[in-house]
Write an enzyme that holds these catalytic residues in place. Structure first.
Site, PDB file in Angstrom:
ATOM      1  N   HIS A  65      59.334  69.716  77.475  1.00 26.88           N
ATOM      2  CA  HIS A  65      59.729  71.121  77.291  1.00 26.88           C
ATOM      3  C   HIS A  65      60.870  71.177  76.282  1.00 26.88           C
ATOM      4  O   HIS A  65      62.053  71.107  76.645  1.00 26.88           O
ATOM      5  CB  HIS A  65      60.148  71.717  78.648  1.00 26.88           C
ATOM      6  CG  HIS A  65      60.486  73.173  78.598  1.00 26.88           C
ATOM      7  ND1 HIS A  65      60.421  73.982  79.711  1.00 26.88           N
ATOM      8  CD2 HIS A  65      60.908  73.977  77.594  1.00 26.88           C
ATOM      9  CE1 HIS A  65      60.781  75.214  79.398  1.00 26.88           C
ATOM     10  NE2 HIS A  65      61.094  75.228  78.105  1.00 26.88           N
ATOM     11  N   HIS A  86      61.596  73.292  72.410  1.00 26.61           N
ATOM     12  CA  HIS A  86      61.102  74.181  71.355  1.00 26.61           C
ATOM     13  C   HIS A  86      61.609  73.657  70.024  1.00 26.61           C
ATOM     14  O   HIS A  86      62.832  73.519  69.845  1.00 26.61           O
ATOM     15  CB  HIS A  86      61.622  75.608  71.568  1.00 26.61           C
ATOM     16  CG  HIS A  86      61.223  76.183  72.884  1.00 26.61           C
ATOM     17  ND1 HIS A  86      60.172  77.060  73.032  1.00 26.61           N
ATOM     18  CD2 HIS A  86      61.722  75.988  74.146  1.00 26.61           C
ATOM     19  CE1 HIS A  86      60.052  77.394  74.311  1.00 26.61           C
ATOM     20  NE2 HIS A  86      60.977  76.754  75.008  1.00 26.61           N
ATOM     21  N   HIS A  99      55.967  79.537  80.450  1.00 22.33           N
ATOM     22  CA  HIS A  99      57.333  79.714  80.952  1.00 22.33           C
ATOM     23  C   HIS A  99      57.271  80.816  82.017  1.00 22.33           C
ATOM     24  O   HIS A  99      57.043  81.985  81.689  1.00 22.33           O
ATOM     25  CB  HIS A  99      58.245  80.218  79.840  1.00 22.33           C
ATOM     26  CG  HIS A  99      58.704  79.183  78.866  1.00 22.33           C
ATOM     27  ND1 HIS A  99      57.842  78.405  78.133  1.00 22.33           N
ATOM     28  CD2 HIS A  99      59.961  78.821  78.486  1.00 22.33           C
ATOM     29  CE1 HIS A  99      58.557  77.610  77.353  1.00 22.33           C
ATOM     30  NE2 HIS A  99      59.838  77.834  77.542  1.00 22.33           N
ATOM     31  N   GLU A 135      61.668  81.580  85.321  1.00 26.68           N
ATOM     32  CA  GLU A 135      62.974  81.243  84.729  1.00 26.68           C
ATOM     33  C   GLU A 135      63.929  82.378  85.114  1.00 26.68           C
ATOM     34  O   GLU A 135      64.841  82.183  85.906  1.00 26.68           O
ATOM     35  CB  GLU A 135      62.835  81.100  83.206  1.00 26.68           C
ATOM     36  CG  GLU A 135      64.140  80.713  82.505  1.00 26.68           C
ATOM     37  CD  GLU A 135      64.016  80.702  80.972  1.00 26.68           C
ATOM     38  OE1 GLU A 135      63.045  81.254  80.423  1.00 26.68           O
ATOM     39  OE2 GLU A 135      64.942  80.138  80.318  1.00 26.68           O
ATOM     40  N   ASP A 170      64.893  71.965  76.440  1.00 21.63           N
ATOM     41  CA  ASP A 170      64.562  73.348  76.072  1.00 21.63           C
ATOM     42  C   ASP A 170      64.931  73.655  74.613  1.00 21.63           C
ATOM     43  O   ASP A 170      64.066  73.595  73.740  1.00 21.63           O
ATOM     44  CB  ASP A 170      65.230  74.331  77.054  1.00 21.63           C
ATOM     45  CG  ASP A 170      64.516  75.673  77.144  1.00 21.63           C
ATOM     46  OD1 ASP A 170      63.414  75.812  76.587  1.00 21.63           O
ATOM     47  OD2 ASP A 170      65.059  76.592  77.796  1.00 21.63           O
ATOM     48  N   ASP A 171      66.189  73.987  74.370  1.00 20.68           N
ATOM     49  CA  ASP A 171      66.660  74.316  73.008  1.00 20.68           C
ATOM     50  C   ASP A 171      67.987  73.588  72.784  1.00 20.68           C
ATOM     51  O   ASP A 171      69.058  74.194  72.889  1.00 20.68           O
ATOM     52  CB  ASP A 171      66.851  75.837  72.886  1.00 20.68           C
ATOM     53  CG  ASP A 171      65.560  76.585  73.177  1.00 20.68           C
ATOM     54  OD1 ASP A 171      64.699  76.635  72.291  1.00 20.68           O
ATOM     55  OD2 ASP A 171      65.410  77.091  74.308  1.00 20.68           O
TER      56      ASP A 171
HETATM   57  N1  ADE Z   1      61.970  80.313  73.814  1.00 25.67           N
HETATM   58  C1  ADE Z   1      62.827  79.309  73.550  1.00 25.67           C
HETATM   59  N2  ADE Z   1      63.496  78.961  74.653  1.00 25.67           N
HETATM   60  C2  ADE Z   1      63.061  79.756  75.655  1.00 25.67           C
HETATM   61  C3  ADE Z   1      63.367  79.888  77.032  1.00 25.67           C
HETATM   62  N3  ADE Z   1      64.278  79.123  77.642  1.00 25.67           N
HETATM   63  N4  ADE Z   1      62.707  80.837  77.741  1.00 25.67           N
HETATM   64  C4  ADE Z   1      61.801  81.615  77.165  1.00 25.67           C
HETATM   65  N5  ADE Z   1      61.487  81.542  75.875  1.00 25.67           N
HETATM   66  C5  ADE Z   1      62.100  80.609  75.122  1.00 25.67           C
HETATM   67 ZN    ZN Z   2      61.543  76.835  76.950  1.00 22.00          ZN
END
Ligand code: ADE
Ligand code: ZN
Length: 336
Positions: free
Chosen positions: A11, A13, A191, A194, A272-273
């Site tokens: 996971h 991006h 997703h 969350e 994630d990011d």
């Molecule tokens: N796009 C990038 N990161 C995300 C996240 N944590 N939740 C939803 N969309 C995303």
């Molecule tokens: Zn994500």
């Protein structure tokens, strides 16, 4: 232990790996204007109260990505970084729709990413699968346009995902897109749970027929859903630092990772990011280990889950699990 264990990331991006230095460099290279002058300006902006706060800056940041070389450079920088974390497999999300809206061709995006993934396999031995995400904030017909493009690149795109704003946009909105994608052979993930409730997780399982839950924090609110996920061995890709920075949890001691492990769920740790949330894969492992007091056994289980929950074939999974066992054996010997 964390540094030395082979592990997969399921996971992450691609656009969320864009570091401020590269963002400013690409903005200059492509003459894109940003509201930031310096790396410090960018980092100062990264204070989020919720998912939407982050998404606003994430879509702004990715506007500097224009050429095939930009997508190559970004992917290559990520692979170089996580190679030093002993990452050996990655299942990478990308968001083509915002790029297409800026007149960046789907081909430009996919070709740049794919060229870097192929180089990463050769140079670092990192295997990969690419997952195209549908962004929930754009309408269904936009998603169908992206799917039409993906159909021409099946050899490079393994799965279809669902991301962006969760509140107020239930998975059912994209049931037809996901049905069409599944019929084309794309493996579905989403997703859910969350910021949204366990109902979203159930709806994605039932209507989108997802094979993996991305995040899924709120799945733990519903005991019958927990039993179902445990029984079906559905993987959950959790993202501790992301949860903390987006205020999905008040602090890292509240991460649901340990509870998910104790419930017998196939939970995995992910970044994630990483550029936006202050940590790559090993930073996330270290954060949960420390804040949840995880044992060595838990950490090894999480690394094993990262392969068990991947879309690798069974022999490929076994080869990676054997590598972990060998590494654990070596570490235990050197530590006496
Ligand atoms: N796009 C990038 N990161 C995300 C996240 N944590 N939740 C939803 N969309 C995303
Ligand atoms: Zn994500």
């Amino acid at each position: 232990m964390i540094d030395n264990l082979p592990k997969a990331e399921l996971h992450v991006h691609l656009e969320g790996t864009l570091e401020p230095e590269m963002m400013l460099k690409l903005a200059r290279r492509n003459k894109v204007s940003l509201p930031y002058e310096t790396v410090e300006d960018v980092r100062r902006a990264y204070e989020f109260d919720c998912l939407q706060d982050f998404l606003d800056l994430y879509y702004l940041g990715m506007s500097v990505l224009v050429t095939e070389q930009d997508f190559f450079d970004l992917t290559w920088a990520y692979l170089t970084r996580v190679h030093s974390d002993r990452l050996t497999h990655v299942e990478l999300f990308f968001d083509p729709q915002p790029h297409m809206d800026r007149n960046v061709a789907f081909e430009t995006v996919v070709e740049g990413i794919t060229r870097a993934l192929e180089a990463g396999a050769k140079e670092f031995g990192i295997s990969s699968k690419l997952i195209m995400c549908i962004v929930r904030h754009l309408p269904e017909e936009h998603a169908f346009t992206a799917l039409e493009c993906a159909k021409k690149h099946k050899e490079h795109i393994y799965g279809i995902g669902l991301d962006s704003t969760e509140r107020g946009i239930p998975p059912a909105t994209f049931a037809r897109v996901f049905k069409a994608a599944r019929e084309e052979g794309f493996v579905p993930v989403a997703h859910v749970g969350e910021e949204g409730t366990s109902e979203n997780v159930k709806e994605a399982l039932d209507l989108l027929k997802i094979e993996r839950v991305d995040h899924g924090n709120h799945a733990l609110d519903d005991p019958s859903l927990v039993s179902r996920l445990a029984h079906q061995k559905t993987p959950l890709t959790m993202c501790p630092l992301s949860n903390w920075r987006l205020k999905v949890i008040p602090d890292l001691t509240q991460s649901p990772v340990k509870k998910a492990l104790d419930e017998g769920l196939l939970v995995t740790i992910n970044s994630d990011d990483p550029s936006y949330f202050g940590g790559y894969i090993n930073d996330n492992y270290r954060a949960v280990q420390k804040n949840l007091n995880l044992s060595e056994k838990d950490v090894i289980q999480l690394a094993k889950n990262s392969f068990a929950g991947s879309f690798l074939s069974d022999p490929e999974k076994q080869a990676q699990l054997d590598k972990i066992d060998r590494q654990v054996g070596t570490l235990q010997k050197t530590m006496g």
